[in-house]
Motif scaffolding. Structure first.
Motif, mmCIF file in Angstrom:
data_model
loop_
_atom_site.group_PDB
_atom_site.id
_atom_site.type_symbol
_atom_site.label_atom_id
_atom_site.label_comp_id
_atom_site.label_asym_id
_atom_site.label_seq_id
_atom_site.Cartn_x
_atom_site.Cartn_y
_atom_site.Cartn_z
ATOM 1 N N ALA A 168 12.850 14.966 42.595
ATOM 2 C CA ALA A 168 12.788 15.930 41.502
ATOM 3 C C ALA A 168 12.435 17.304 42.072
ATOM 4 N N GLY A 169 13.127 18.338 41.583
ATOM 5 C CA GLY A 169 12.902 19.687 42.084
ATOM 6 C C GLY A 169 13.932 20.144 43.096
ATOM 7 N N ARG A 170 14.756 19.210 43.603
ATOM 8 C CA ARG A 170 15.817 19.578 44.539
ATOM 9 C C ARG A 170 17.041 20.068 43.759
ATOM 10 N N ALA A 171 17.737 21.050 44.308
ATOM 11 C CA ALA A 171 18.901 21.606 43.627
ATOM 12 C C ALA A 171 20.009 21.896 44.620
ATOM 13 N N LYS A 172 21.231 21.812 44.156
ATOM 14 C CA LYS A 172 22.397 22.174 44.978
ATOM 15 C C LYS A 172 23.376 22.961 44.120
ATOM 16 N N ASN A 173 24.163 23.789 44.801
ATOM 17 C CA ASN A 173 25.216 24.537 44.119
ATOM 18 C C ASN A 173 26.509 24.338 44.891
ATOM 19 N N THR A 174 27.544 23.880 44.207
ATOM 20 C CA THR A 174 28.844 23.649 44.828
ATOM 21 C C THR A 174 29.808 24.746 44.407
ATOM 22 N N TYR A 175 30.317 25.461 45.397
ATOM 23 C CA TYR A 175 31.242 26.570 45.153
ATOM 24 C C TYR A 175 32.666 26.077 45.393
ATOM 25 N N GLY A 176 33.228 25.431 44.381
ATOM 26 C CA GLY A 176 34.581 24.924 44.482
ATOM 27 C C GLY A 176 35.520 25.728 43.606
ATOM 28 N N VAL A 194 39.149 33.539 43.660
ATOM 29 C CA VAL A 194 39.715 33.929 44.955
ATOM 30 C C VAL A 194 41.207 33.597 44.994
ATOM 31 N N ASN A 195 41.554 32.409 44.505
ATOM 32 C CA ASN A 195 42.966 32.023 44.457
ATOM 33 C C ASN A 195 43.775 32.964 43.560
ATOM 34 N N PHE A 196 43.137 33.467 42.498
ATOM 35 C CA PHE A 196 43.805 34.424 41.622
ATOM 36 C C PHE A 196 44.174 35.694 42.394
ATOM 37 N N LEU A 197 43.246 36.202 43.204
ATOM 38 C CA LEU A 197 43.547 37.382 44.005
ATOM 39 C C LEU A 197 44.674 37.107 44.993
ATOM 40 N N GLN A 201 45.717 33.930 52.740
ATOM 41 C CA GLN A 201 44.879 32.724 52.731
ATOM 42 C C GLN A 201 43.550 33.044 52.059
ATOM 43 N N SER A 202 43.039 32.067 51.319
ATOM 44 C CA SER A 202 41.789 32.307 50.589
ATOM 45 C C SER A 202 40.629 32.614 51.533
ATOM 46 N N SER A 203 40.692 32.080 52.767
ATOM 47 C CA SER A 203 39.609 32.312 53.731
ATOM 48 C C SER A 203 39.518 33.776 54.158
ATOM 49 N N GLN A 204 40.552 34.583 53.858
ATOM 50 C CA GLN A 204 40.563 35.994 54.243
ATOM 51 C C GLN A 204 39.812 36.879 53.256
ATOM 52 N N ILE A 205 39.279 36.276 52.197
ATOM 53 C CA ILE A 205 38.570 37.044 51.180
ATOM 54 C C ILE A 205 37.373 37.789 51.771
ATOM 55 N N THR A 206 36.645 37.159 52.693
ATOM 56 C CA THR A 206 35.476 37.805 53.283
ATOM 57 C C THR A 206 35.873 39.021 54.105
ATOM 58 N N ASP A 207 36.914 38.880 54.940
ATOM 59 C CA ASP A 207 37.368 40.018 55.749
ATOM 60 C C ASP A 207 37.781 41.182 54.860
ATOM 61 N N HIS A 261 39.985 55.946 40.882
ATOM 62 C CA HIS A 261 40.948 56.210 41.950
ATOM 63 C C HIS A 261 40.398 55.783 43.308
ATOM 64 N N HIS A 262 39.110 55.627 43.395
ATOM 65 C CA HIS A 262 38.448 55.228 44.642
ATOM 66 C C HIS A 262 38.577 53.721 44.901
ATOM 67 N N THR A 263 38.865 52.939 43.854
ATOM 68 C CA THR A 263 38.853 51.478 43.947
ATOM 69 C C THR A 263 39.958 50.957 44.867
ATOM 70 N N THR A 264 39.601 50.025 45.750
ATOM 71 C CA THR A 264 40.549 49.382 46.661
ATOM 72 C C THR A 264 40.503 47.874 46.462
ATOM 73 N N LYS A 265 41.400 47.185 47.150
ATOM 74 C CA LYS A 265 41.392 45.720 47.126
ATOM 75 C C LYS A 265 40.048 45.177 47.608
ATOM 76 N N GLY A 266 39.452 45.839 48.588
ATOM 77 C CA GLY A 266 38.164 45.379 49.121
ATOM 78 C C GLY A 266 37.075 45.389 48.078
ATOM 79 N N HIS A 267 37.052 46.434 47.230
ATOM 80 C CA HIS A 267 36.041 46.499 46.169
ATOM 81 C C HIS A 267 36.216 45.345 45.176
ATOM 82 N N ILE A 268 37.468 45.067 44.809
ATOM 83 C CA ILE A 268 37.723 43.983 43.862
ATOM 84 C C ILE A 268 37.405 42.633 44.504
ATOM 85 N N ALA A 269 37.686 42.489 45.818
ATOM 86 C CA ALA A 269 37.342 41.249 46.523
ATOM 87 C C ALA A 269 35.838 41.020 46.500
ATOM 88 N N ARG A 270 35.068 42.081 46.764
ATOM 89 C CA ARG A 270 33.608 41.953 46.708
ATOM 90 C C ARG A 270 33.150 41.579 45.298
#
Length: 544
Positions: free
Chosen positions: A297-305, A354-357, A366-372, A410-419
């Protein structure tokens, strides 16, 4: 087969008579014993084979498609789900044997699955009567509003732990009965079988309608997602069924059994592992908690799927949330053990954002490129993305919201939306953590994480910064599949008790420590909450 589960105090049978080989040494166990795990998710199916130390030895994966016939509708082909499981089992066993192992050393398999996704089939033929309605589907939003206006609607959560929303299986079944003639006819003739994905797979893997004794079961973690099961008795509740107008004499509901059992789930009848017992079954988020060894009791997990799901172990008594969370069965391992409960916060959109982007907007290949992409900018540039593609789940439960981008210039880029996309999941997780603190009167000190988005160091550091707690990520992140393997292994002697699992997944963990000033984090979160409020009402037919 009766639709009624047996009484809770007696349904945990004593399985002290374990299979031959239980007296092997620990070294022999680790060398020779293996457990398979079906991980049937929303976007893919996998089969993994684990050794006695909880390490994956071989695996095979098949990608899955979805159908979106109308806005808000999300369906899958039930036979595709089944064939993907069969392909994955055969593919993983072939790789396993190529490594020099024998499939005879696979003692049993477990199954973990996407939970609320609803399947109906003809019990006479074993064939599906409609596509599976997937858990994020929102076609029932008007039906849910009508249900909320019914007498006794506000008493349901106390019984089943879930609020009325488009999320649980109950409303999906009710929609099918009201809108699909072949389903309604099968119901009236008493040949309609209902189940979540676990029930469908177990039924068909055991031979379906052609089996001498068709096996139609579910475990209590999956049953707790239907709104039909009483959380305390682990039985179907007449009051709950009556509220939805379900006559249990006209429909074949799966029998509710423990999550870990050597006999209840039957055996595979075909394929590379024909004859091997199915000995464990857990809904995917419960399975991830087990795979993270969150047994206290008291343990927690979060799954980012595809979505994001935070489970907090509350012990052997359910806690009914007052702050927008779900009460659910965490796991139920039988053998005279008490069922364990959890508070849950469910986020509809995480990896699917992420898949939507990637797929809809072409931001990356590739979805793994979201961080870059997100690291191309220093911050979100004032952009906030409320990813309410299926409305908003916990703790908000806003079904008339739509995905909404705020702060674009006008300043907004793909990187801002990814973040902003990564941050949306982190903000919603923070909201859930705040609700859990209120319900439990306890602030979490750390959060165990897994799932695809947890691979992003940027996302996990952002989570730590926004939430103000340690984020603890294992090196081996196949925790969802591991949980089902643990359930099966406990039932068949691979492990004898939780003590045998204490060291599993504990090496090579990475801990992310909050680095943001609390006042800055609080300001960002307040801005997120403002955006959530502004996203309300987009689904209304007649805006006020």
């Amino acid at each position: 087969m009766s639709n009624d589960a047996v009484d809770t105090p007696n349904h945990h049978e004593d399985h002290s008579s374990l299979p031959q080989g239980i007296h092997e040494t620990e070294e022999e166990k680790k060398r020779h014993w293996f457990v398979g795990s079906v991980d049937q998710g929303t976007t893919s199916t996998r089969f993994l084979i684990f050794n006695g130390e909880g390490d994956p030895v071989a695996s095979h994966q098949v990608e899955l498609g979805s159908l979106y016939p109308k806005s808000g509708w999300h369906e899958q082909e039930p036979l595709d789900l089944l064939s993907s499981v069969e392909q994955c089992i055969n593919g993983a066993v072939q790789k396993f044997e190529a490594l020099g192992h024998s499939k005879a050393d696979i003692r049993s398999i477990g199954i973990t699955n996407q939970r609320e996704t609803t399947v109906v089939w003809d019990s006479n033929t074993g064939e599906p009567l409609y596509n599976a309605i997937a858990w994020p589907d929102t076609r029932t939003k008007n039906l849910v509003r009508e249900l909320r206006s019914r007498e006794l609607a506000d008493t349901l959560t106390e019984l089943c732990g879930l609020p009325l929303s488009t999320y649980p299986s109950s409303v999906k079944l009710l929609w099918l009965l009201q809108n699909v003639d072949v389903v309604k006819q099968a119901y009236e003739e008493g040949r309609l079988a209902f189940g979540t994905v676990d029930s469908w797979l177990i039924y068909r893997l055991n031979g379906g309608a052609q089996a001498e004794k068709p096996i139609h079961v579910t475990d209590s973690t999956n049953a707790s997602r239907t709104m039909f099961m009483n959380l305390r008795t682990l039985k179907y509740d007449d009051k709950l069924l009556g509220f939805f107008g379900i006559d249990k004499h006209k429909i074949q509901l799966p029998k509710i059994v423990p999550s870990s059992d050597p006999k209840c789930f039957g055996k595979l009848t075909t394929g590379a592992l024909a004859g091997v017992s199915i000995a464990g079954c857990l809904g995917d988020q419960s399975s991830a908690l087990v795979g993270q060894c969150g047994f206290n009791a008291g343990r927690a997990k979060n799954t980012y799927g595809t979505g994001c799901f935070l489970l907090y172990n509350v012990g052997s008594e359910p806690v009914i949330s007052k702050y927008g969370l779900l009460a659910t069965v965490a796991y139920d391992f039988g053998a005279l053990r008490k069922p364990v409960y959890a508070l849950e916060g469910s986020i509809a959109v995480a990896g699917s954002g992420v898949n939507f982007l990637m797929n809809n907007l072409g931001f990356m290949e590739q979805s793994s490129q979201i961080t870059d992409l997100a690291l191309e900018v220093e911050d979100n540039g004032g952009v906030v993305f409320v990813t309410a593609f299926s409305g908003l789940f916990a703790p908000y439960w806003i079904d008339d919201a739509k995905g909404t981008l705020f702060g674009i210039t006008h300043h907004t880029t793909k990187g801002h939306i990814a973040r902003a996309t990564l941050e949306a999941t982190c903000y919603q997780t923070k909201a859930i953590l705040d609700a859990m603190e209120k319900d439990s009167n306890h602030k979490l000190e750390s959060l165990a994480v897994d799932g695809g988005m947890s691979n992003s160091d940027l996302c996990m550091q952002t989570q730590a910064d926004i939430s103000g707690i340690l984020v603890d990520r294992p090196a081996m992140r196949e925790t969802t599949a591991l949980g089902a393997a643990i359930a099966a292994g406990l039932a068949t002697g691979v492990w004898s008790d939780f003590e045998d699992l204490r060291e599993i997944g504990q090496t090579g963990r990475k801990v992310f420590t909050p680095q943001m000033e609390p006042a800055v984090a609080a300001k960002l979160f307040k801005n997120w909450e403002r955006a959530v409020e502004m996203s309300r009402g987009w689904m209304k037919d007649h805006p006020e």
